[in-house]
Design a protein around this motif. Structure first.
Motif, mmCIF file in Angstrom:
data_model
loop_
_atom_site.group_PDB
_atom_site.id
_atom_site.type_symbol
_atom_site.label_atom_id
_atom_site.label_comp_id
_atom_site.label_asym_id
_atom_site.label_seq_id
_atom_site.Cartn_x
_atom_site.Cartn_y
_atom_site.Cartn_z
ATOM 1 N N SER A 40 0.835 -1.204 0.000
ATOM 2 C CA SER A 40 0.000 0.000 0.000
ATOM 3 C C SER A 40 0.867 1.249 0.000
ATOM 4 O O SER A 40 1.950 1.280 0.599
ATOM 5 N N VAL A 41 0.388 2.268 -0.679
ATOM 6 C CA VAL A 41 1.080 3.557 -0.728
ATOM 7 C C VAL A 41 0.348 4.531 0.175
ATOM 8 O O VAL A 41 -0.838 4.817 -0.032
ATOM 9 N N ASP A 42 1.041 5.023 1.182
ATOM 10 C CA ASP A 42 0.442 5.989 2.105
ATOM 11 C C ASP A 42 0.338 7.355 1.441
ATOM 12 O O ASP A 42 1.111 7.692 0.541
ATOM 13 N N GLY A 43 -0.604 8.142 1.881
ATOM 14 C CA GLY A 43 -0.711 9.508 1.398
ATOM 15 C C GLY A 43 -1.672 9.707 0.252
ATOM 16 O O GLY A 43 -1.660 10.755 -0.392
ATOM 17 N N GLY A 44 -2.489 8.701 -0.058
ATOM 18 C CA GLY A 44 -3.528 8.885 -1.055
ATOM 19 C C GLY A 44 -3.150 8.518 -2.468
ATOM 20 O O GLY A 44 -3.964 8.627 -3.385
ATOM 21 N N GLY A 45 -1.914 8.101 -2.690
ATOM 22 C CA GLY A 45 -1.528 7.655 -4.027
ATOM 23 C C GLY A 45 -1.256 8.767 -5.018
ATOM 24 O O GLY A 45 -1.396 8.561 -6.227
ATOM 25 N N ASP A 46 -0.846 9.958 -4.529
ATOM 26 C CA ASP A 46 -0.453 10.997 -5.468
ATOM 27 C C ASP A 46 1.004 10.779 -5.854
ATOM 28 O O ASP A 46 1.677 9.879 -5.356
ATOM 29 N N GLY A 47 1.515 11.614 -6.769
ATOM 30 C CA GLY A 47 2.857 11.421 -7.275
ATOM 31 C C GLY A 47 3.912 11.435 -6.187
ATOM 32 O O GLY A 47 4.815 10.587 -6.175
ATOM 33 N N ALA A 48 3.825 12.375 -5.260
ATOM 34 C CA ALA A 48 4.832 12.495 -4.203
ATOM 35 C C ALA A 48 4.858 11.274 -3.301
ATOM 36 O O ALA A 48 5.931 10.765 -2.952
ATOM 37 N N SER A 49 3.689 10.766 -2.923
ATOM 38 C CA SER A 49 3.637 9.605 -2.025
ATOM 39 C C SER A 49 4.122 8.341 -2.728
ATOM 40 O O SER A 49 4.781 7.492 -2.125
#
Length: 287
Positions: free
Chosen positions: A216-225
């Motif tokens: 899982s990618v934390d932070g909502g899955g935007d480019g930075a995260s």
């Protein structure tokens, strides 16, 4: 025995990092009398090698490198690729590793905004952790990254690659990172590979691979995260490889290394008959 194409295709598949053109020269030297058109027939092998190895290539008139991959190949083409960062397409000669024919191109995808967001953050990560381009008499390095939608347009591929070659030091190596982000569930998967070839007075090759399951990618899955997750995975893998090298140097490589005599000089193996078979080779003092 396999056909000439099968055998030479295997040579290409096994070409060490940065040494493909040396393999091509050897193939030409060995087969030119039998089949002058062999190189042209090996196009599928060259294409597979270049795409699997994520070869960095510099576009005409550009300063940055783009990668040759199956993900950014123009649909229904075998030698045309695109770069989302510069909105450019180009042709690529797989046998010579040269790019040409750049022109404006925008690849249609539902993930355009996400791709641009990833590219923005990835450029910073790339500049901090990947070596800059170098071309000297003793060594060369080339690095690049590419972000593109998968052919099915269901995921976003994030690819990074760097190659360093130093023929004078008999050394070459390549790092490859392939990540796939799934916007539907916010997970990231991938594969990281390192290949090293050392060939001074011998031939030692190291290939190591780490597969990354869906995380899982934390932070909502935007480019930075997404890029933060990529950076964390790459850092962990680099530390693992470094620890493995230290361990191998203290055990496996030490066992492979020739023991030097008490003179601390290399043995001249072509004159080995002149050495005493006992004490000289064992490093024991003569009585």
């Amino acid at each position: 025995m396999g056909s000439t194409i099968d055998i030479t295709s295997a040579f290409i598949a096994g070409a060490p990092p940065g040494e493909l053109q040396d393999v091509v020269k050897d193939i030409k030297a060995l087969t030119s009398d039998n089949d002058p058109t062999l190189i042209a027939k090996l196009k599928p092998a060259f294409q597979k090698y270049n795409e699997d190895q994520l070869i960095p290539v510099k576009l005409p008139g550009a300063s940055d490198y783009v990668l040759i991959t199956a993900y950014n190949r123009v649909p229904s083409s075998t030698n045309k690729y695109y770069d989302t960062q510069s909105s450019t397409s180009f042709e690529f000669d797989h046998s010579t590793s040269k790019a040409f024919g750049s022109q404006s191109y925008t690849h249609e995808t539902t993930h355009s905004d996400l791709i641009q967001s990833i590219l923005k953050s990835l450029s910073t990560h790339f500049a901090e952790h990947y070596p800059s381009q170098q071309q000297t008499a003793s060594a060369s390095s080339s690095s690049g990254y590419t972000v593109a939608a998968t052919p099915e347009d269901d995921k976003v591929a994030i690819l990074l690659s760097t190659t360093r070659s130093s023929p004078k030091n008999f050394l070459s190596g390549r790092w490859r990172s392939t990540f796939l982000f799934n916007p539907a569930n916010g997970t990231l998967s991938g594969t990281l590979k390192v290949d090293v070839h050392y060939y001074e007075d011998g031939n030692v090759a190291l290939s190591t691979t780490k597969n990354i399951p869906d995380v899982s990618v934390d932070g909502g899955g935007d480019g930075a995260s997404i890029v933060r997750k990529v950076a964390a995975i790459e850092k962990q893998y680099q530390e693992e490889v470094n620890r493995a090298f230290v361990g191998m140097n203290e055990s496996s490589f030490k066992a492979l290394r020739r023991q030097l005599p008490v003179t601390r000089q290399k043995i001249e193996w072509e004159r080995v008959r002149g050495y005493g078979l006992g004490s000289d080779l064992r490093g024991e003092a003569k009585r």
